[in-house]
Motif scaffolding. Sequence first.
Motif, short mmCIF file in Angstrom:
data_model
loop_
_atom_site.label_atom_id
_atom_site.label_comp_id
_atom_site.label_asym_id
_atom_site.label_seq_id
_atom_site.Cartn_x
_atom_site.Cartn_y
_atom_site.Cartn_z
N ASP A 28 0.79 -1.22 0.00
CA ASP A 28 0.00 0.00 0.00
C ASP A 28 0.84 1.29 0.00
OD1 ASP A 28 0.99 -0.36 2.55
OD2 ASP A 28 -0.86 0.27 3.55
N ILE A 29 2.14 1.19 -0.16
CA ILE A 29 3.00 2.37 -0.14
C ILE A 29 2.92 3.08 -1.51
CG2 ILE A 29 5.12 1.23 -0.90
CD1 ILE A 29 6.61 2.94 1.15
N SER A 30 2.89 4.39 -1.49
CA SER A 30 2.84 5.16 -2.74
C SER A 30 4.26 5.45 -3.23
CB SER A 30 2.08 6.47 -2.53
OG SER A 30 2.85 7.34 -1.72
N ILE A 31 4.36 5.85 -4.48
CA ILE A 31 5.65 6.21 -5.06
C ILE A 31 6.26 7.38 -4.28
CG2 ILE A 31 6.81 7.17 -7.09
CD1 ILE A 31 6.09 4.24 -7.42
N SER A 32 5.43 8.36 -3.91
CA SER A 32 5.96 9.51 -3.17
C SER A 32 6.49 9.10 -1.79
CB SER A 32 4.92 10.62 -3.05
OG SER A 32 3.76 10.14 -2.42
N GLN A 33 5.86 8.13 -1.16
CA GLN A 33 6.36 7.63 0.12
C GLN A 33 7.69 6.90 -0.08
OE1 GLN A 33 2.73 5.43 0.99
NE2 GLN A 33 2.53 6.58 2.91
N LEU A 34 7.81 6.14 -1.15
CA LEU A 34 9.06 5.43 -1.45
C LEU A 34 10.19 6.43 -1.70
CD1 LEU A 34 10.64 2.83 -1.93
CD2 LEU A 34 9.81 2.87 -4.29
N VAL A 35 9.90 7.48 -2.46
CA VAL A 35 10.90 8.52 -2.73
C VAL A 35 11.34 9.16 -1.42
CG1 VAL A 35 11.28 10.78 -3.79
CG2 VAL A 35 10.21 8.95 -5.09
N TRP A 36 10.41 9.44 -0.52
CA TRP A 36 10.74 10.03 0.78
C TRP A 36 11.67 9.11 1.57
CZ3 TRP A 36 9.96 8.68 5.90
CH2 TRP A 36 10.23 9.69 6.83
N ILE A 37 11.39 7.81 1.55
CA ILE A 37 12.23 6.84 2.26
C ILE A 37 13.64 6.82 1.67
CG2 ILE A 37 12.57 4.37 2.69
CD1 ILE A 37 9.44 4.20 2.85
N ILE A 38 13.73 6.82 0.34
CA ILE A 38 15.04 6.79 -0.32
C ILE A 38 15.81 8.07 0.01
CG2 ILE A 38 16.23 6.82 -2.55
CD1 ILE A 38 13.83 5.10 -3.59
N ARG A 39 15.15 9.23 -0.07
CA ARG A 39 15.81 10.51 0.24
C ARG A 39 16.37 10.48 1.65
NH1 ARG A 39 14.78 14.81 -3.20
NH2 ARG A 39 15.53 16.19 -1.57
N GLU A 45 19.63 16.33 0.59
CA GLU A 45 19.13 17.62 1.04
C GLU A 45 17.83 17.96 0.30
OE1 GLU A 45 22.39 20.17 0.21
OE2 GLU A 45 23.73 19.11 1.57
N SER A 46 16.96 18.71 0.95
CA SER A 46 15.64 19.01 0.40
C SER A 46 15.70 19.82 -0.90
CB SER A 46 14.78 19.74 1.43
OG SER A 46 15.40 20.94 1.81
N GLU A 47 16.76 20.60 -1.10
CA GLU A 47 16.84 21.40 -2.33
C GLU A 47 17.39 20.61 -3.52
OE1 GLU A 47 20.52 22.10 0.13
OE2 GLU A 47 18.42 22.41 0.55
N LYS A 48 17.78 19.36 -3.32
CA LYS A 48 18.29 18.53 -4.42
C LYS A 48 17.19 17.60 -4.93
CE LYS A 48 23.07 18.86 -3.32
NZ LYS A 48 24.35 18.22 -3.31
N ALA A 49 17.21 17.36 -6.24
CA ALA A 49 16.18 16.54 -6.87
C ALA A 49 16.55 15.05 -6.84
CB ALA A 49 15.99 16.98 -8.31
#
Length: 71
Positions: A28-39, A45-49
């Motif tokens: 049930d994890i979303s792509i945005s949640q996965l990206v947050w975990i990887i970051r 840093e928050s300003e990097k893509a």
Amino acid sequence: MHKKVIIEKLPGAQVNSLDKRKFLIPSDISISQLVWIIRKRVHLESEKALFLFVDKTIPSSRSVWQVGSNG
């Protein structure tokens, strides 16, 4: 249920490496949640893509389960 996911960094990417490549992701994890975990794991840093590709495509914000099952 969980999905087996392999996450790799592109050669030449200017980001720290993950401590592992293979993950079990809840269905049930979303792509945005996965990206947050990887970051968080690579201390980005928050300003990097960070771009996430699945089969050479940037996925939408649906769940990881749907992306991997062509849903």
